[in-house]
Each structure stands twice: as structure tokens, then as C-alpha cells.
Design a protein around this motif. Structure first.
Motif, mmCIF file in Angstrom:
data_model
loop_
_atom_site.group_PDB
_atom_site.id
_atom_site.type_symbol
_atom_site.label_atom_id
_atom_site.label_comp_id
_atom_site.label_asym_id
_atom_site.label_seq_id
_atom_site.Cartn_x
_atom_site.Cartn_y
_atom_site.Cartn_z
ATOM 1 N N VAL A 449 0.880 -1.150 0.025
ATOM 2 C CA VAL A 449 -0.121 0.033 -0.045
ATOM 3 C C VAL A 449 0.895 1.407 0.033
ATOM 4 N N ARG A 453 1.059 4.204 -3.110
ATOM 5 C CA ARG A 453 0.394 5.425 -2.608
ATOM 6 C C ARG A 453 1.128 6.572 -3.024
ATOM 7 N N LYS A 454 0.596 7.726 -3.790
ATOM 8 C CA LYS A 454 1.122 8.753 -4.279
ATOM 9 C C LYS A 454 1.758 9.800 -3.360
ATOM 10 N N GLN A 455 0.549 9.856 -2.168
ATOM 11 C CA GLN A 455 0.848 10.910 -1.063
ATOM 12 C C GLN A 455 1.232 10.123 0.089
ATOM 13 N N GLN A 456 2.260 10.491 0.616
ATOM 14 C CA GLN A 456 2.747 9.751 1.910
ATOM 15 C C GLN A 456 1.541 9.985 3.164
ATOM 16 N N PHE A 457 1.481 8.691 3.740
ATOM 17 C CA PHE A 457 0.834 8.714 5.111
ATOM 18 C C PHE A 457 1.142 9.729 6.050
ATOM 19 N N GLN A 462 -1.402 6.102 8.853
ATOM 20 C CA GLN A 462 -0.605 4.892 8.518
ATOM 21 C C GLN A 462 -1.160 3.948 9.797
ATOM 22 N N CYS A 465 -4.620 2.838 8.951
ATOM 23 C CA CYS A 465 -4.446 1.718 7.780
ATOM 24 C C CYS A 465 -4.122 0.567 8.348
#
Length: 767
Positions: A449, A453-457, A462, A465
Motif C-alpha cells: 500500500v 500511494r502517491k501521497q505519503q501517510f 498509517q 490503515c
């Protein structure tokens, strides 16, 4: 069970759940949720490892194997001792992996190979891991149903509800409560507490079995009553054993180093305070089992004796009848088949004590054979499709072997002892299920995941998630436990499913940590080869009885294929025997795994050689030399000299304290000096001059499996109780200190910790 036995079960479990909920207060970021803030000590890590490894699945699988092959093959398992000792003492793979500062195996794979390989590899690992572990809750649920005598169905508001489903839900809910409370912190503290509570129970059951069964009056005669070539005691007389024989041992010998690092990245493999502390936890792993191995061995001995000795013939007959009827109630497609199985098995006669004493037991003909044969006949006579009948019998035979343990214990234990054993199994089940669910969820999030994912958590996103993925994985385990039917021995099922990942990943991890020539192309080739060969073998095994064999038989291909397989395997008889069978695929899981391992290794080397361009910079990956930015963790090097050669061979480095050295030398002396040299090599040497009688082997196994490990197990039990309690207290103190001071040395940004990010940035500047 009455009120007191249920109190024995419920009160400790509530304490464990309460501790899991309490530990939630220490979660401040992703590193706490994933690796417990990396403040765990060696004893906590070691006890957790024992508790999460020794589950219900492990015990049932061990009894299955010992019931089928006895203990003679365990003599040759001593060949693994030097290898295991080398891996533990040197920190093989573990130390280098900890040096990479990776929070997950995927982070390491991206560092060593590339991001696309990381996603592919961790997807394959997650699939194999979930496929393998999905049967764990199912085995545990059936274990408790058969142990406690629960009915298969109960009425709830007028509806018939499966007890198996209810127990399964309860088991997974317990695991979810622990995981969702505090992630890895909850897992570590609860697993450690459960491990510390298990140690006294190991002692109780060891004493109970030794005082209720005579080793020389009942156990040894039972183990001696087997046909030539299938001895349960004489390691020189086991040529005709199948599935768990000398060739299977060779496969394990090859797989041991290859599989050392393939499950790194989750669990406690990155939770140590320092790489040295992590390494010492691995060394202590050789001592941590205490009396657990002795107890498990004695449980298997008790089951074998009860089921095959004339003193327990009536109990054994009742156990087999109960097994047959209960399994028929569970899996029979209709009442006609179920009633036919129950009626036919009830007609199997009870043998007299004299008949039992004079019977020579064989793999294909023993006291279980009449019950299995009559069941197969009843299925074929009452089912129209022979392929479906063979598949149903394959499932029946697997459940028969697995559930012999709980049914036997239910018939020989008192209510209080039954409650104590149920408590032990619940703790082992909980520690195993929560660890495996969490590891799978963490791997999916961290290595699939997050990279996609383009944008960091943010840290909060996180953790959220991770919690959601934990619920998803638990749901997959639930569905897998319901729909994944048992078709083989548990050990063979675990072997073939994990081989989908291990066979290729072994080469990827070892060469990734130790070689400069390995390339991404070689890594892809290894994983694909292992996955295709092992996965293909798994599928064929599953559909053999119902689909493939009927097809071959219909087109007169079964005999030519059988002749071909026998011709290929003949040079390796009796250790590899491929004979056509309408119920079971001729090539077993160990043999498929061996083929896949050799093929994967060859493909890794071949494709790496073809695509090799320049040596890989291992120093940068391991943060050594000019790439070491940890001022408080400098690597101390020692030269090879006559004075240091022995200490370096067993892994002792300058950062070892006096106590660490004592532990390492003691492990070397016990494992190599006693177990390998005295109890193995000298015994082999003596057989060149004296022929050992069966009674001698009975005394040998009593000494090596019970008499000597028993007192040592008591000592290590006290040792780990003291060390575990101290480490657990320090763990809570360190977590409280981190929280009070708002320390955040390992909080993850996306998938890279701040400390690791600083190190990577410094390397880029150096470039």
C-alpha cells in the motif's frame, strides 16, 4: 468441565486481554505500532518467539508426525544441530538485516533491488503467508470442539448454527482485540506474559505424563512393535518410512539456511534495542523452549501408547469410534453417508490384549486401518461419484489424524487437568493467531500500500490503515478456515504453501545480504521459479483425487504415467517412491519443495550472471564504514588471531559482556559438545562395534528426550521466568520514558524512519 476448570481457563485469558488494552496508552507513532519502539530486550523477544511459534497447529502437527513415524528419525535430526548453532551464534542474516535499519522486508528489498520488485515480492509473500496461516484458526477451532466435546451444531433462536464457525469467530476476535489495542507493543507484552504463564504448565504436564505412563513397561514395547524398515526407535531401520523420512530430513537441512531470513521485517525481528540485543535473543532462542519440547514429546508418546498398547485397548477403541462418528457428522454430505460410516465402523471388532501384543504394526496396516478401510468402503458404496468419494476420504483421513490428539486427551485427563490443558492451548492459539494476522497486515500495508500511494501517510493515517488491514486479514483467515479443506498432514500442507515464497526468497535474501553480484533480474527469476513449481504442485495435490486421477483413468493414462513416475523414482528408492494412487498425488510436498528450491537457486545465479554490471555497495546498505552515522553504535572489528579464532567462529564479538560470553559458550558446549558429539557422533561410532538392541534405543531416547533435557528445562524455565519478568518491567519503563519525554526516534514518515532518512540523506551528500 465444571465451574473450577472453566475458571482456570477464563481468568488468565481475561488478564491477558486486559494487559493488551492497557498497553494501548504507549502507542505514539508507527514505529511503536510496528516494532514496539525498538526497545525490547533479549528475554522478552525470545519468550515471545517461543510463544508465537509453539501454537495449537504446531502441537497437532508434531503429534501427527510422531504417530506416523515415531522417534527414530529424530536421531538423524541431530545433523541440523551444528547448522542451527552456527546460525544462532553468528547472527546469520539477522545481524545484517538489523544493520540495514529496515522496518519491513519490503523496505530491504527495495533498498537492495528496486521498488517494483518490492511490490511483487511482498505480494507473493503475503499470498503464501495468508494461504498457509489460514488453516491455523481452523485447526485450533476443531481442536477445542473435539477436546471439550462441543456439538457440531447448536440451536440459536430456532436456527442451526455451526459450532465451528462460532469458535472460529471467538478465536479471531480475541486476536483482533490484542492487535487493535496496541499493535506490536500489545503483541510483545501479551505473548511474553502468556509465555511466562505457560512455563509452569509445561512442568505440570511433564510430571503428569511421566507418572501415569511407564516408559519401559508401556512406551518402549509400543514403539518396538513395528515392522522392519519402519522402526519407531531404531534409526538404522527406517528405510520404508514415507513422507517423513531421511530424504525429508535432507530437504529440511537445505531449507534451514535458505529460510533463515525470508520472514524478516515483522514480528520481533526488528524490535530489539540494538542489533546485538537482537542477536542475543536469537542465541537465547536455543534455550528458551524450557520444558516445552519435552512436554510436546511426552504428549505424543502418551497418544501413541494409549492408541496402540494392550493396557489401553478399550480406551483406544472408544477413541477411534468417537473420532469416526464425529468426523462423519462434520463432513458427510448427507445422512445416508454419515449413517453408513457410523454403522460400518461400529462393526469393527475390539481386539483382545493377546491379539494386540502379537500384532506387528505397519504403515499400511495398523490398528487404525480397519476403521479407515471401512469408512472408504462406506463412502464408495453410498456415493455415485468415485472421485468425490476419494476426495471426501482424503479429507476424512486428514481430520482423523489431526483430531486424534484432542479426543485422546479428553479420554485420559481429569476435568481439572483438561481445563489446564485448554488454557495452555488457548494461550498458544492466541499468541500464534495474533502474530500471524498482524505480520500479514503489516507486510501488505508497509510493502504494497505505502509504495503504491502517491501521497505519503501521516503517522495517524498509517496506524489507522494498519488497523483496518488487520481486520481485512482476519476476515480472510476466517474465510480460508471455512473453505480450505484439509487434505494432507499439517506439516506437508505448511511446507508446500510456504514454499511458494520460501523457495525463491531464500536465494533473494541471502545473496541480497551477503553478495555483491545478485541482480534484480536474478531475484525475479528465483521468485517466479519457486512460485510456479510450488504453486503448481499445491494445485495438483488439491484436485488430484476428484479431477486429475479420474481424467487419467478415463483416458487410460494412469498406468503409463504411473510407470513413468516409478521409473524416475526407482534409483532413489526407498527414500523417494512415486507410485500411482487414486487418492493422493504421488509426489509429496517435501519433494516438490526440493525441486523448487534447487530450480530457484539455479535461476538466481544464472540470471544474475547474465545481467551483472558492477558490484553492489553493501557497505552503504549496511551503514558500515563511512556510511555509519550512528555515533552510539560504532562497529568494533577484531582481527583473526590464534586467540580469537574460536570466539569468532562461534560469533563472539567485542560488544559481548561476560554474561553474553557465558551464554554463548554454554550453548556451544550443550549443542555441539553434548547433543552433537556425545549423543550423536559417539553413538554412531559405537554402532560400528556393537549392534544396538531395541531396548537400548528405548533407553537412549528416554535419556536424550526426557532424563537430561528435563532438569535442564527446569533450570531454563526459572532462568527465563526471572529474565522475562525483568525485561518486561524494563520494556514498560522504557515505553513510559519515551512517552513522557515525547521521544520520536523511530516514528515513520511514509515507510522510512526519521533516523533512516537522515542516514540516506547523508549518503546522498557523500555521493
Amino acid at each position: 468441565m465444571g465451574f473450577l476448570p472453566w475458571c482456570i481457563v477464563i481468568v488468565p485469558v481475561l488478564c491477558v486481554i486486559g494487559l493488551a488494552v492497557y498497553s494501548k496508552r504507549y502507542i505514539r507513532g508507527v514505529s511503536d505500532f510496528l516494532v514496539a519502539g525498538r526497545v525490547a530486550g533479549r528475554y522478552v523477544i525470545s519468550v515471545c518467539g517461543m510463544e508465537s511459534a509453539l501454537g495449537v497447529l504446531t502441537l497437532v502437527a508434531l503429534v501427527e508426525v510422531n504417530y506416523a513415524t515415531g522417534f527414530a528419525i529424530t536421531f538423524w535430526q541431530s545433523l541440523l544441530l551444528p547448522l542451527g548453532m552456527f546460525i544462532s551464534l553468528t547472527g546469520f542474516c539477522a545481524y545484517r538485516y538489523r544493520e540495514t535499519k529496515s522496518l519491513s522486508i519490503g523496505q530491504f528489498l527495495e533498498m537492495r533491488y528496486n521498488r517494483s520488485f518490492r511490490i511483487f515480492a511482498t505480494s507473493l509473500r503475503s499470498f503464501a503467508e495468508i494461504l498457509c496461516n489460514a488453516i491455523g484458526p481452523a485447526v485450533a477451532a476443531r481442536f477445542f470442539i473435539y477436546l471439550l466435546g462441543f456439538p457440531h451444531y447448536i440451536d440459536v433462536f430456532g436456527f442451526s448454527v455451526s459450532t465451528f464457525v462460532l469458535v472460529l469467530i471467538a478465536a479471531l476476535l480475541l486476536a483482533l482485540i490484542v492487535i487493535l489495542s496496541g499493535g506490536q507493543i500489545s503483541l510483545i507484552v501479551t505473548d511474553c506474559l502468556q509465555g511466562l504463564m505457560c512455563y509452569p504448565i509445561f512442568v505440570i504436564f511433564t510430571v503428569f505424563i511421566l507418572t501415569n505412563f511407564s516408559w519401559f513397561g508401556e512406551v518402549t514395547p509400543t514403539l518396538q512393535a513395528h515392522a522392519p524398515g519402519e522402526s519407531f526407535l531404531n534409526p538404522y531401520d527406517i528405510a520404508n518410512l514415507r513422507d517423513f523420512n531421511l530424504f525429508a530430513l535432507i530437504v529440511v537441512l537445505i531449507a534451514r539456511p535458505m529460510s533463515t531470513a525470508v520472514w524478516y521485517g515483522n514480528g520481533t525481528s526488528g524490535a530489539g534495542r540494538t542489533p546485538h540485543e537482537q542477536k542475543m535473543a536469537g542465541i537465547l532462542a536455543e534455550w528458551r523452549t524450557g520444558l516445552s519440547i519435552v512436554m510436546c514429546t511426552l504428549v505424543a508418546v502418551a497418544v501413541i501408547t494409549v492408541m496402540n498398547h494392550s493396557d489401553f485397548r478399550e480406551e483406544a477403541y472408544d477413541i477411534r469410534l468417537q473420532l469416526s462418528s464425529r468426523i462423519a457428522e462434520e463432513i458427510a454430505p448427507d445422512s445416508k453417508v454419515r449413517d453408513a460410516i457410523v454403522e460400518s465402523t461400529a462393526k469393527v471388532p475390539l481386539l483382545s490384549a493377546n491379539e494386540i501384543d502379537q500384532t506387528i504394526l505397519k504403515r499400511i496396516k495398523n490398528f487404525d486401518t480397519p476403521f479407515l478401510d471401512t469408512t472408504l468402503t462406506a463412502m464408495n458404496e453410498n456415493m455415485d461419484d468415485s472421485g468425490k468419494a476419494n476426495k471426501l476420504f482424503q479429507q476424512y483421513r486428514s481430520l482423523y489424524n489431526q483430531n486424534m490428539l484432542p479426543v485422546a486427551l479428553r479420554n485420559i485427563l481429569s476435568p481439572a487437568m483438561l481445563g489446564l490443558f485448554a488454557l495452555l492451548m488457548i494461550m498458544l492459539m492466541l499468541s500464534t493467531d495474533d502474530s500471524r494476522i498482524f505480520n500479514s497486515a503489516a507486510t501488505i500495508v508497509q510493502d504494497i500500500v505505502v509504495p503504491l500511494r502517491k501521497q505519503q501517510f501521516t503517522p495517524e493515517q498509517q496506524v489507522r490503515c494498519l488497523r483496518r488491514m488487520t481486520v481485512v486479514v482476519a476476515l480472510i483467515f476466517f474465510l480460508g478456515s471455512i473453505f480450505l479443506a484439509q487434505m494432507d498432514y499439517i506439516q506437508l500442507f505448511v511446507n508446500i504453501t510456504t514454499s511458494i515464497w520460501i523457495c525463491g526468497a531464500g536465494s533473494v535474501m541471502i545473496f541480497g545480504l551477503y553478495s555483491r553480484f545478485g541482480t534484480t533480474a536474478g531475484a525475479y527469476a528465483a521468485l517466479l521459479t519457486g512460485a510456479l513449481l510450488s504453486g503448481g504442485g499445491f494445485v495438483v495435490q488439491r484436485i488430484w483425487a476428484e479431477t486429475i486421477y479420474p481424467f487419467l483413468h478415463a483416458y487410460n493414462l494412469s498406468e503409463p504415467l504411473g510407470t513413468f513416475l516409478e521409473t524416475i523414482s526407482n534409483p532413489f528408492n526407498p527414500y523417494i517412491v512415486w507410485t500411482m494412487d487414486p487418492i493422493k498425488f504421488p509426489i509429496n510436498s517435501r519433494e516438490i519443495s526440493f525441486i523448487a528450491t534447487i530450480g530457484s537457486l539455479a535461476m538466481y545465479c544464472l540470471f544474475s550472471w547474465i545481467t551483472y554490471r558492477q558490484p553492489y555497495n553493501l557497505e552503504r546498505m549496511l551503514h558500515r564504514g563511512k556510511y555509519n552515522f550512528d555515533n552510539d553504535d560504532k562497529k568494533i572489528q577484531t582481527k583473526w588471531t590464534p586467540k580469537t579464532v574460536f570466539s569468532k567462529l562461534i560469533g563472539i564479538t567485542p560488544d559481548y559482556t561476560r554474561g553474553d560470553k557465558i551464554i554463548a559458550y554454554a550453548l556451544f558446549g550443550y549443542t555441539f559438545g553434548y547433543k552433537f558429539v556425545l549423543a550423536f557422533l559417539l553413538v554412531i561410532a559405537s554402532t560400528f562395534f556393537v549392534t544396538w538392541q531395541p531396548e537400548w534405543w528405548g533407553k537412549y531416547f528416554f535419556a536424550t528426550q526426557v532424563l537430561i533435557p528435563g532438569p535442564i528445562g527446569v533450570i531454563t524455565t526459572v532462568w527465563f521466568l526471572i529474565g522475562g519478568i525483568k525485561d518486561l518491567r524494563r520494556l514498560f519503563r522504557d515505553l513510559a520514558l519515551r512517552k513522557a519525554n515525547a521521544l520520536d526516534n523511530g516514528v515513520v514518515e511514509g515507510n522510512v524512519s526519521l533516523a533512516d532518512k537522515a542516514a540516506v540523506n547523508a549518503v546522498e551528500k557523500e555521493k
